[in-house]
Every structure is written in C-alpha cells, then in structure tokens.
Scaffold this motif. Structure first.
Motif: not given
Length: 522
Positions: A178-192
């Motif tokens: 629960p204390d972990c911050h999660v970053t999703l690649s789909s929210a930031l980058g493009r194909i690759g």
C-alpha cells in the motif's frame, strides 16, 4: 467582456531564476536572480523581489506557474534519486533485454531497486500474448516491499494499445504494498517497450524529489502572500496543477527551453520561427510551429538513458553567459561556471574568462566592471566571439528542416551572443523582455491533453474524432476549461502491417486553466 488575468511565471535555470508578472499578454514587471544550490530559496527570492518591484500591480494574481530544471539536473548529475523497481508484464517475450539493460552503470547503481519479469502482455494487434499471471505480480510486489523499495514502474508489451495488464498489475501491487507509488508506462510513453519503460522507471526514481520540490514551491508561494494557485510547466509548453505534476516529474524535463520558445512567440508576435535561447549554461535551439515548439518524434536521451515521450525537438549547445572560454587554443565550453557567474566571471571580480566577459569586452553589453576585461587581447576577444557565432550558426542550420529563410527569435540573458546575420535566417529578432522570455512563457502556459494510440476497424475521420474526444477529456481532467479547448496538432499514420484497418492517431489539445479562463472573470 473578459478581464485579462494576472499571472506570475517563474523559470528556474542552471544559472538564473527569472520571474515575470503578466496582465493578459502585457509584462508588468520582471526580475532576474541567481539560482541557488537548493533551488527553492532562489524561487522565494525571485517571488519576493518581483512582488516588491510590482507593488500594487501584484494584487489580484490568480496563478503562479513554475518551470524547473530540478528533475533534469537530478538525472544528469546523479543526485537526489530514489530506488525504483521494475515489473514488466511480457513473458515469454522480451526476456533477453531486461529493464535497466541500457542505463549507464553509475545511474543504474543508484536507481535499480529490483527487476521482475512476469507472464502476460499483448501482441501488436491487441490479442493477449498469454494471460497475465497475477500470482507472479503479487509475488513481485511482496519482494519489492521486503526490499524496502517504495516506487515501482510497471510496463507491458504494447500497453499504449491496451493498458489492461498494467492497470490490473497496479491494483495487485497496491494491495500487496500500500505504501508503494506506482508509475504506468502507458501513461507516459509511446510505442517502443524499452524507451517507454525507461521513462516510467525514471519517473518512479524522481517521485520523492518531485513531492519534496512541489511542496517547497507551494510553501514559497504561500510565503509570498499571494492567494494564487500553483502550476508546474510541462515539456510541451503547457502546465499542470501542482498536485498532478508532482506525480509525473518527467513531463517537466525540458520545460525551461519550451517556456522560452513560448515566451519568444508572445513577445515577438511571431508564431512560426526558429528560436535560440541563450541562458547562463547552454543555448537551446528549436522551432516554433503555430506558437508551440516542434515535438521530437525520435528517441531522446536524458542523462544517457534512451526515452521516447512528449519532449520538444531541441538542440542544446555549450554556449551561455557562463561558458568558460579557453585561450590556447581558443575553445568555447563545454564547461560553465553556471550559477557562480556572479562570483567567477572577470567582470564580477572573478578569475575565469567567460562568454559574458567576451561580450563585455566586445561592447555587446554593459555589465559588471568593464575595466576588469581591459587586459584581454583584442585579437583573442574577436576570435572567441567569432567561434561563438560560428557554433550558433551551425547549430541553427542543423535544426532547420528546409532551405526556406525564416526569422530567428533571440532570447535569454545571453541573447547578445547570437550573431546578427545567420545563413538561412531572414532576420534575427531581439524582443523586449527577451532576457526573461522563459518566465513570460511559463506565465502564458495553458493546460494540455494528448492521445497517442492505435484504432482498429474504423475510418480515418472516425479515428481522429475519437482521439480528439479522448484528448479533450484528458485536458478537462487536468483542469482545463472545456469551453476554451482547441486542437493544435493532429497526426495519423495507417499501419499496413496490422490486420484489418488500423491507424495510429495522435491529437494534442490545449485550453485555459478552468480557474483562469476568461469566462471566469466576466
């Protein structure tokens, strides 16, 4: 009638922290101060000096927009970075090139907080590669928690096409840690996959710094006595509310040069031109298209890491007010005295020959104590200035896309170093307040929304309409007033290698911040 809105723009560079107060598009006051080692106290100083200089004109300011190099510097200088774990949903594919595989060793040593590959992901046409193994994701989350790592980046094959695996994996991670911050690649980058994953990992490593920095900015605005909302400028010339921007620090990497380009367009009244922004440390050269910087469509390296996400197409060269000039042979950079210009340049009583000293000795600017550079050999001064001019001219030519002559907008505190004549440039335009164009650009920034995805089994017009609707919704969620949102960029590319009708569509929109929209002031 609508009433112009008062905003303050602040841009924190490697050498200077600039601030400007705007009423609509009119600059009411501007200040330039030296950047401090901790960045934040420099912002406090700039705000204090600007409010004092503006006097009663500072009343009624509704927003403060801040652009910072804090996050880029952290990556480049390898400092203030946190550990980040990688979860890639891709097996049995992509096992040969693991997360962090192409990172510089010294950077990876600081950031790597675990690498976990699990089964799942999608094919290029949207089909499941294999069903995602949720037990493997849960086990990875427990291992990350046990290692004491509180930031994770989740990537999955072809997640810009469908982010289902990343989103489900994020739910599992949050349940287990629960204390972990999660970053999703789909929210930031493009194909690759690798480039998108790299951006997500970099974002995760900067989360603690972003939260700390954003809170410091909030405190600085509160200490100024202004009753204003805080926004952080982004790479594409727009802004995001501070609470949203602190979750995605990578979107602020190139906000400084972008702010300068946007400010140059406003100050010059020219929306299509080349721009050269000469700061204290570097000169950034880019191209304005309809008032916004041209975006990079290729891989951009940040601190030696390959990335592919929303970044302006820029060329940075080692020409700035603090650039160190060598004499035998004559060299320009790449080293700079940076924010120590006020102590180390000859004209300020120091012992280092800088571009500023050459400019003063050449009569291009009156700054500091001119007698301190009287001993410089005129031949050396002339040759050094010629080399600076040659470097700028060559770099401008590299950034042009065709032979058509276009104007060049010269901005930044070191704009006097730009030659008056450059091949392929119709005219070099020096504009009023050009030394704080970056702060002006920050103050006029709008909120953006973007969609970049693949649509299948639809006609081109329908795909563009769907992408536009998603981009508008994204901008509205970010705080833009729907009534002011307009499309500024549309790209579409048919994908012949996919079965059926498939088209990759990218749409960018911008709009005024809801609290600052003209309608709100009527």
């Amino acid at each position: 009638m609508s009433t112009p809105m008062k905003r303050i723009g602040i841009d924190v560079g490697g050498t200077n922290t600039d601030a400007a107060l705007l009423d609509g598009s009119k600059v009411l006051a501007a200040v330039k101060t030296f950047t401090t080692a901790d960045v934040t106290s420099g912002v406090r100083t700039a705000l204090k000096e600007l409010v004092a200089k503006a006097g009663p004109a500072a009343e009624g300011v509704t927003a403060v927009m801040i652009g910072t190099t804090h996050y880029t510097n952290a990556v480049v200088e390898r400092r203030n970075l946190g550990r980040a774990a990688a979860i890639r949903v891709s097996l049995p594919a992509s096992a040969s090139l693991k997360p962090f595989c192409d990172w510089p060793a010294d950077l990876a040593a600081q950031v790597v907080g675990g690498v976990h590959l699990v089964h799942g992901g999608h094919e290029y046409d949207g089909r499941e590669l294999v069903p995602m193994d949720e037990a493997e994701v849960a086990a990875a989350a427990r291992a990350i928690r046990a290692a004491g790592v509180n930031a994770v980046a989740i990537s999955a094959t072809f997640s810009p096409l469908t982010a289902a695996c990343e989103e489900r994996a994020a739910e599992i991670v949050r349940n287990e840690h629960p204390d972990c911050h999660v970053t999703l690649s789909s929210a930031l980058g493009r194909i690759g996959l690798l480039e998108r994953e790299n951006v997500a990992l970099m974002n995760a490593s900067l989360i603690d710094l972003a939260r700390e920095t954003t809170q410091a900015f909030v405190d600085a605005v509160a200490a100024s006595g202004l009753n204003a909302r805080l926004y952080i400028t982004q790479n594409d010339g727009t802004v995001a509310l501070a609470e949203a921007a602190r979750e995605y620090p990578v979107f602020s990497f190139a906000s400084g040069p972008t702010n300068s380009m946007r400010g140059a367009a406003l100050l010059a009244g020219i929306e299509n031109a080349m721009v050269c922004d000469v700061g204290g440390t570097t000169a950034d050269i880019g191209c304005l298209v309809n008032g916004f910087p041209r975006e990079a469509n290729n891989v951009v390296e940040v601190g030696g890491v390959r990335t592919l996400f929303r970044m302006p197409d820029l060329l940075s060269i080692a020409v700035g007010g603090g650039t160190i000039i060598g004499s035998d042979p004559i060299t320009v950079g790449p080293r700079s005295v940076g924010y120590r210009l006020g102590q180390e340049a000859l004209v300020f009583g120091g012992s280092t020959v800088t571009s500023t000293d050459i400019a003063v000795a050449s009569g291009l600017i009156d700054l500091g104590d001119r007698s301190k550079v009287a001993h410089l050999d005129p031949a050396f001064v002339k040759a050094a200035l010629a080399k600076i001019h040659e470097t700028v001219a060559e770099s401008v030519d590299r950034m042009k896309t065709d032979a058509t002559e276009v104007p060049l907008l010269a901005v930044g505190g070191g704009a006097m170093l730009i030659p008056d004549r450059i091949p392929g440039i119709s005219e070099v335009v020096h504009v009023e307040h050009s030394n704080v164009a970056n702060a002006v650009g920050a103050a006029i920034a709008q909120i953006s929304g973007e969609t970049d995805r693949i649509y299948r089994d639809v006609e081109r017009d329908e795909a563009i309409a769907m992408a536009r609707a998603e981009a508008v919704e994204s901008a509205a969620r970010a705080g833009a007033d729907p009534a002011t949102i307009k499309v500024i960029d549309v790209e579409d590319l048919p994908l012949s290698y996919l079965p059926g009708k498939a088209i990759r569509t990218r749409v960018r929109v911008v709009g005024e911040a809801a609290a600052l929209a003209p309608e709100a002031a009527e």
